[in-house]
Enzyme design. Structure first.
Site, PDB file in Angstrom:
ATOM      1  N   ASP A  13      12.535  45.905  14.817  1.00 52.85           N
ATOM      2  CA  ASP A  13      11.348  46.751  14.611  1.00 52.85           C
ATOM      3  C   ASP A  13      10.313  46.607  15.725  1.00 52.85           C
ATOM      4  O   ASP A  13       9.116  46.734  15.493  1.00 52.85           O
ATOM      5  CB  ASP A  13      10.673  46.451  13.255  1.00 52.85           C
ATOM      6  CG  ASP A  13      11.653  46.483  12.110  1.00 52.85           C
ATOM      7  OD1 ASP A  13      12.449  47.435  12.071  1.00 52.85           O
ATOM      8  OD2 ASP A  13      11.637  45.563  11.267  1.00 52.85           O
ATOM      9  N   LYS A  16      11.790  49.800  19.690  1.00 52.00           N
ATOM     10  CA  LYS A  16      12.826  50.117  20.687  1.00 52.00           C
ATOM     11  C   LYS A  16      13.085  51.611  20.765  1.00 52.00           C
ATOM     12  O   LYS A  16      13.324  52.152  21.833  1.00 52.00           O
ATOM     13  CB  LYS A  16      14.155  49.432  20.324  1.00 52.00           C
ATOM     14  CG  LYS A  16      14.107  47.930  20.425  1.00 52.00           C
ATOM     15  CD  LYS A  16      15.443  47.322  20.055  1.00 52.00           C
ATOM     16  CE  LYS A  16      15.812  47.516  18.603  1.00 52.00           C
ATOM     17  NZ  LYS A  16      14.966  46.811  17.629  1.00 52.00           N
ATOM     18  N   ALA A  39      19.628  49.890  10.977  1.00 52.78           N
ATOM     19  CA  ALA A  39      18.593  50.095  11.993  1.00 52.78           C
ATOM     20  C   ALA A  39      17.795  51.342  11.637  1.00 52.78           C
ATOM     21  O   ALA A  39      18.345  52.291  11.107  1.00 52.78           O
ATOM     22  CB  ALA A  39      19.237  50.287  13.350  1.00 52.78           C
ATOM     23  N   GLY A  40      16.517  51.312  11.925  1.00 44.66           N
ATOM     24  CA  GLY A  40      15.722  52.508  11.712  1.00 44.66           C
ATOM     25  C   GLY A  40      14.911  52.781  12.962  1.00 44.66           C
ATOM     26  O   GLY A  40      14.077  51.979  13.330  1.00 44.66           O
ATOM     27  N   HIS A  41      15.214  53.869  13.651  1.00 46.88           N
ATOM     28  CA  HIS A  41      14.471  54.193  14.865  1.00 46.88           C
ATOM     29  C   HIS A  41      13.573  55.390  14.609  1.00 46.88           C
ATOM     30  O   HIS A  41      14.031  56.427  14.144  1.00 46.88           O
ATOM     31  CB  HIS A  41      15.437  54.477  16.022  1.00 46.88           C
ATOM     32  CG  HIS A  41      16.107  53.238  16.530  1.00 46.88           C
ATOM     33  ND1 HIS A  41      17.137  53.254  17.437  1.00 46.88           N
ATOM     34  CD2 HIS A  41      15.878  51.943  16.256  1.00 46.88           C
ATOM     35  CE1 HIS A  41      17.520  52.017  17.693  1.00 46.88           C
ATOM     36  NE2 HIS A  41      16.770  51.201  16.987  1.00 46.88           N
ATOM     37  N   GLN A 222      18.268  46.160  15.733  1.00 45.25           N
ATOM     38  CA  GLN A 222      17.737  44.858  15.272  1.00 45.25           C
ATOM     39  C   GLN A 222      17.149  44.090  16.467  1.00 45.25           C
ATOM     40  O   GLN A 222      16.650  44.713  17.377  1.00 45.25           O
ATOM     41  CB  GLN A 222      18.807  44.039  14.545  1.00 45.25           C
ATOM     42  CG  GLN A 222      19.221  44.613  13.195  1.00 45.25           C
ATOM     43  CD  GLN A 222      20.293  45.665  13.309  1.00 45.25           C
ATOM     44  OE1 GLN A 222      21.261  45.506  14.013  1.00 45.25           O
ATOM     45  NE2 GLN A 222      20.127  46.756  12.600  1.00 45.25           N
ATOM     46  N   ASP A 331      -2.232  48.454  20.862  1.00 45.75           N
ATOM     47  CA  ASP A 331      -3.391  49.081  20.219  1.00 45.75           C
ATOM     48  C   ASP A 331      -3.668  48.528  18.826  1.00 45.75           C
ATOM     49  O   ASP A 331      -4.798  48.553  18.359  1.00 45.75           O
ATOM     50  CB  ASP A 331      -3.203  50.603  20.145  1.00 45.75           C
ATOM     51  CG  ASP A 331      -1.888  50.993  19.478  1.00 45.75           C
ATOM     52  OD1 ASP A 331      -0.840  50.454  19.895  1.00 45.75           O
ATOM     53  OD2 ASP A 331      -1.900  51.805  18.530  1.00 45.75           O
ATOM     54  N   GLY A 412       2.963  49.693  25.264  1.00 46.81           N
ATOM     55  CA  GLY A 412       2.793  50.739  24.249  1.00 46.81           C
ATOM     56  C   GLY A 412       1.396  50.675  23.655  1.00 46.81           C
ATOM     57  O   GLY A 412       0.955  49.626  23.204  1.00 46.81           O
TER      58      GLY A 412
HETATM   59  P1  IMP Z   1      21.642  43.398   7.238  1.00 46.06           P
HETATM   60  O1  IMP Z   1      21.672  43.753   8.683  1.00 46.06           O
HETATM   61  O2  IMP Z   1      21.380  44.576   6.336  1.00 46.06           O
HETATM   62  O3  IMP Z   1      22.830  42.602   6.809  1.00 46.06           O
HETATM   63  O4  IMP Z   1      20.371  42.421   6.995  1.00 46.06           O
HETATM   64  C1  IMP Z   1      20.328  41.116   7.545  1.00 46.06           C
HETATM   65  C2  IMP Z   1      18.932  40.782   8.031  1.00 46.06           C
HETATM   66  O5  IMP Z   1      18.607  41.600   9.146  1.00 46.06           O
HETATM   67  C3  IMP Z   1      17.827  40.995   6.998  1.00 46.06           C
HETATM   68  O6  IMP Z   1      16.816  40.034   7.206  1.00 46.06           O
HETATM   69  C4  IMP Z   1      17.306  42.383   7.361  1.00 46.06           C
HETATM   70  O7  IMP Z   1      15.979  42.574   6.918  1.00 46.06           O
HETATM   71  C5  IMP Z   1      17.395  42.307   8.863  1.00 46.06           C
HETATM   72  N1  IMP Z   1      17.509  43.630   9.489  1.00 46.06           N
HETATM   73  C6  IMP Z   1      18.584  44.419   9.545  1.00 46.06           C
HETATM   74  N2  IMP Z   1      18.316  45.543  10.229  1.00 46.06           N
HETATM   75  C7  IMP Z   1      17.043  45.450  10.626  1.00 46.06           C
HETATM   76  C8  IMP Z   1      16.193  46.303  11.426  1.00 46.06           C
HETATM   77  O8  IMP Z   1      16.568  47.367  11.917  1.00 46.06           O
HETATM   78  N3  IMP Z   1      14.940  45.836  11.628  1.00 46.06           N
HETATM   79  C9  IMP Z   1      14.510  44.650  11.151  1.00 46.06           C
HETATM   80  N4  IMP Z   1      15.258  43.838  10.416  1.00 46.06           N
HETATM   81  C10 IMP Z   1      16.516  44.231  10.160  1.00 46.06           C
END
Ligand code: IMP
Length: 422
Positions: A13, A16, A39-41, A222, A331, A412
């Site tokens: 987070d 990226k 992942a969330g972009h 991640q 910011d 940023g």
């Molecule tokens: P998993 O990837 O769903 O197995 O989660 C394993 C760990 O990675 C947990 O602590 C999630 O919160 C963290 N995690 C997985 N994807 C992300 C992401 O895109 N951003 C932040 N943390 C993530």
């Protein structure tokens, strides 16, 4: 410098998506090399917000967008995203999916959810999207790959073999409903129709692009401290976000990578369980959460916030070979009169170290050694280059550069694409 890896330097987070989106403007190919719909972009272009989980960010700019063999793919999520992007006028014919990528199957999601519930207080805090179980099956050689859906007979056979074992686990160990073979086979056969045209040899595609001198961007999901091998195990994801993961995850040699940009927030956040030494105490934590909009893109969970941790960042520089940094969300700190920065850890024997502890117990007990920097207490919205930043903000950035011996190439200062200072 044709091959650039963009890697999360903290716990994910870091912003990226926005940095990749910016760099994608001058790239020809954008590749995802690991992870899946965990992942969330978030990308904001011309006031439009795009939240994507499975598709490489390059798709928004119409760049060739590769999903490498190191990724795990939930076809329902991917197809849903492609359809939504198309409906919003984005051309998704640029997406190429590796036949070697593993598929997230319904039992992976069911097991991820059931095992987290079962762990109770000991849970990892996963995104419950089936990521861990899918990578576990990959390693156990029980996984089902994208190329398997292209042959209905193979697909059915593989689902049957997997279900013979998975349904025993689901019913007897986790005490949840089993998965129906016919339903799963029919569902994944229908996905095949949509996936078939986008499946390709992504290793060859990237190799040929690099040979032709094209710019290729590798987009990590991640972050470093969530890496299966180098992160804060077991509170990690099940793949390798670190820069070297780009080589294995796409299928090129490590000598092909020219530079590694580490993306770090000007503070830190973490979702899920596990230690966070520089976690902010008191009301300031909620202030940073609110100012930074620190709520997960995928799960909506509130992110724990900490002040900037140079020990963890120094480690990220080391394990990724980071050649420059993008410091995001500066910011968000504009409100604070003083900005503590964690410059070292104090260990249980009261010694101080600038290095990230190699052993988990040392890390779990590490206490931050703070150095306080003055805040700038004014908005950064007028700055159009790093030189325009208020003195204290510029000094904050320089402090990071000195502490890590790595240049900060991008800063940023707002959510939109153009709010990145070069
Ligand atoms: P998993 O990837 O769903 O197995 O989660 C394993 C760990 O990675 C947990 O602590 C999630 O919160 C963290 N995690 C997985 N994807 C992300 C992401 O895109 N951003 C932040 N943390 C993530």
């Amino acid at each position: 410098m044709p091959a650039t890896v963009v890697v999360g330097a903290q716990w994910g987070d870091e912003g990226k998506g926005k940095i990749v989106d910016l760099l994608a403007q001058r790239s020809d190919v954008v590749c995802r090399y690991q992870g899946g719909p965990n992942a969330g972009h978030t990308i904001i272009v011309d006031g439009e917000t795009y939240k994507i989980r499975q598709t490489p960010s390059g798709v928004i700019s119409g760049k060739s967008s590769v999903i490498g063999g190191g990724c795990v793919v939930d076809p329902e999520v991917l197809i849903g995203e492609l359809d939504e992007l198309e409906a919003r006028g984005i051309d998704t014919s640029v997406v190429v999916l590796s036949g070697n990528a593993h598929l997230i199957m319904p039992w992976h999601i069911a097991i991820d959810q059931a095992s987290e519930r079962r762990l109770g207080k000991l849970q990892i805090g996963t995104t419950r999207r089936g990521i861990g179980p899918a990578y576990a099956d990959k390693a156990s050689r029980l996984g089902i790959r994208v190329q398997d859906v292209l042959d209905a007979k193979i697909l059915r056979q593989k689902i049957e073999v997997a279900l013979a074992e998975k349904n025993v686990w689901l019913e007897r160990v986790y005490e949840v409903e089993p998965i129906d073979l016919e339903q799963a086979a029919a569902q994944y056969e229908s996905y095949a129709q949509r996936l078939r045209p986008i499946v390709g040899d992504t290793s060859l595609l990237v190799d040929e692009a690099l040979r032709a001198g094209k710019e290729v961007l590798f987009e990590g999901a991640q972050g470093t401290l969530l890496d299966l091998d180098h992160g804060t195990y077991p509170f990690v994801t099940s793949s390798n976000p670190v820069a070297s993961g780009a080589a294995t995850g796409v299928g090129i040699g490590p000598t092909r990578i020219d530079r590694v940009i580490g993306v770090a927030k000007a503070y830190v956040t973490r979702v899920g369980e596990g230690p966070l030494p520089s976690e902010i105490e008191g009301a300031d934590q909620a202030r940073v959460q609110e100012l930074g909009g620190e709520f997960g893109t995928v799960t909506g969970r509130v992110r724990r916030c900490g002040w900037l941790d140079l020990v963890a960042l120094r480690y990220a520089v080391r394990v990724n070979g980071i050649t420059s940094l993008a410091l995001t969300k500066l910011d968000v700190l504009s409100d604070f009169a003083e900005l503590p920065v964690c410059v070292a850890y104090r260990l249980r024997d009261d010694s101080e170290t600038p290095h990230f502890p190699a052993h988990q117990s040392d890390f779990h007990h590490a206490r931050p050694v703070w150095q306080s920097l003055p805040g700038w207490q004014q908005p950064l919205d007028r700055a159009s280059s790093r030189d325009d930043l208020p003195d204290a903000a510029r000094r904050y950035v320089e402090f990071v550069e000195r502490g890590l011996d790595v240049p900060v190439e991008l800063v940023g200062v707002g959510a939109a694409r153009e709010r990145v200072l070069v």
